[in-house]
Design a protein around this motif. Structure first.
Motif, PDB file in Angstrom:
ATOM      1  N   GLN A   1      -3.876  12.980  -1.779  1.00  0.00           N
ATOM      2  CA  GLN A   1      -2.869  13.841  -3.170  1.00  0.00           C
ATOM      3  C   GLN A   1      -4.019  14.635  -3.249  1.00  0.00           C
ATOM      4  OE1 GLN A   1      -4.543  11.163  -6.083  1.00  0.00           O
ATOM      5  NE2 GLN A   1      -2.842   9.798  -5.968  1.00  0.00           N
TER       6      GLN A   1
ATOM      7  N   GLN B   1       0.825  -0.823  -0.002  1.00  0.00           N
ATOM      8  CA  GLN B   1      -0.093   0.309   0.129  1.00  0.00           C
ATOM      9  C   GLN B   1       0.951   1.542  -0.077  1.00  0.00           C
ATOM     10  OE1 GLN B   1      -2.879  -0.140  -1.005  1.00  0.00           O
ATOM     11  NE2 GLN B   1      -3.553  -2.292   0.263  1.00  0.00           N
TER      12      GLN B   1
ATOM     13  N   GLU C   1      -6.153   7.791   0.026  1.00  0.00           N
ATOM     14  CA  GLU C   1      -5.137   7.663  -1.423  1.00  0.00           C
ATOM     15  C   GLU C   1      -5.466   9.611  -2.408  1.00  0.00           C
ATOM     16  OE1 GLU C   1      -2.110   6.052  -5.266  1.00  0.00           O
ATOM     17  OE2 GLU C   1      -3.558   4.650  -4.231  1.00  0.00           O
TER      18      GLU C   1
ATOM     19  N   TYR D   1      -8.010   2.974   1.083  1.00  0.00           N
ATOM     20  CA  TYR D   1      -7.452   2.798   0.657  1.00  0.00           C
ATOM     21  C   TYR D   1      -7.205   3.884  -0.417  1.00  0.00           C
ATOM     22  CZ  TYR D   1      -3.941  -0.320   3.032  1.00  0.00           C
ATOM     23  OH  TYR D   1      -3.312  -0.891   5.150  1.00  0.00           O
TER      24      TYR D   1
ATOM     25  N   VAL E   1      -0.220   4.733   0.715  1.00  0.00           N
ATOM     26  CA  VAL E   1      -0.527   5.320   2.047  1.00  0.00           C
ATOM     27  C   VAL E   1      -0.693   4.361   3.400  1.00  0.00           C
ATOM     28  CG1 VAL E   1      -1.515   6.803   0.238  1.00  0.00           C
ATOM     29  CG2 VAL E   1      -3.185   4.441   1.681  1.00  0.00           C
TER      30      VAL E   1
END
Length: 218
Positions: free
Chosen positions: A145, A106, A141, A137, A108
């Motif tokens: 971002q 993963q 993510e 996830y 993150v």
């Protein structure tokens, strides 16, 4: 993946293609394409592990086909492009035994973790704007971002000078003196050490072990 294999002086045992476009046009099914892909590998021999570069439903179909062909005891891996929770559901739906696990790196932190302030911020944002949406996830993510892009804009305004350009964008990406607030430290979207700009991705990641009835993160 190929770079890592080369680094470890390893070579792929066999490679196989999954015809995703045929599935998308309803010309075939995930199970049928997965069986074809695994048959290609079986024609070479029996592998000890299989790494799947597909998303949830197709990845689960390949895992099921591999178990049917080779039996239990094989190690499976998948990209983080597969959502861990969705993959677990699809593995269950396809009848993959719960003794079979798939390991996923993963990029993150765990969405259920409270170790990082940015994850706590994500929880609050989800509760406010998408209270019915499951934590994942994927969404963490996306949140990170978005936060990082805002951070780069702030750096352009306060440190490098507006407007945001390609040069100031990359300067912000590698700026270890002004890390994004609340993010894991050391951390970076390109490289997670404060002295390295190797541009090859994170040096360490968390791992999810997925089977048909659970997802375990560490």
């Amino acid at each position: 993946m190929w770079r890592y294999l080369a680094y470890e002086n390893l070579q792929p045992f066999a490679e196989s293609m999954f015809n995703l476009s045929a599935v998308q046009t309803l010309a075939t099914t995930n199970a049928a394409e997965a069986a074809k892909a695994i048959a290609q590998i079986a024609s070479v021999g029996t592998p000890s592990s299989i790494f799947v570069v597909l998303i949830d439903e197709q990845a689960a179909a390949v895992i099921k086909a591999a178990v049917d062909e080779f039996g239990l005891g094989m190690v499976f891996g998948a990209l983080s492009g597969s959502d861990a929770d969705s993959l677990a559901v699809k593995m269950s739906e396809m009848g993959v035994p719960d003794s079979v696990s798939c390991l996923m790196g993963q990029v993150v932190p765990s969405p259920s973790s409270s170790d990082w302030a940015v994850v706590d911020d994500y929880h609050r944002a989800m509760a406010r704007f998408s209270p019915d949406f499951n934590l994942s996830y994927y969404s963490l993510e996306g949140y990170m971002q978005g936060r990082f892009v805002v951070h780069l804009c702030d750096l352009a305004l306060t440190v490098y000078g507006w407007p945001l350009t390609r040069d100031t964008f990359w300067a912000g990406v590698f700026d270890t003196a002004h890390p994004p607030a609340g993010f894991p430290t050391p951390w970076g979207p390109i490289c997670n050490t404060t002295t390295c700009s190797c541009n090859t991705g994170l040096h360490s990641v968390s791992v999810s072990a997925v089977n048909s009835d659970s997802v375990n993160n560490w």
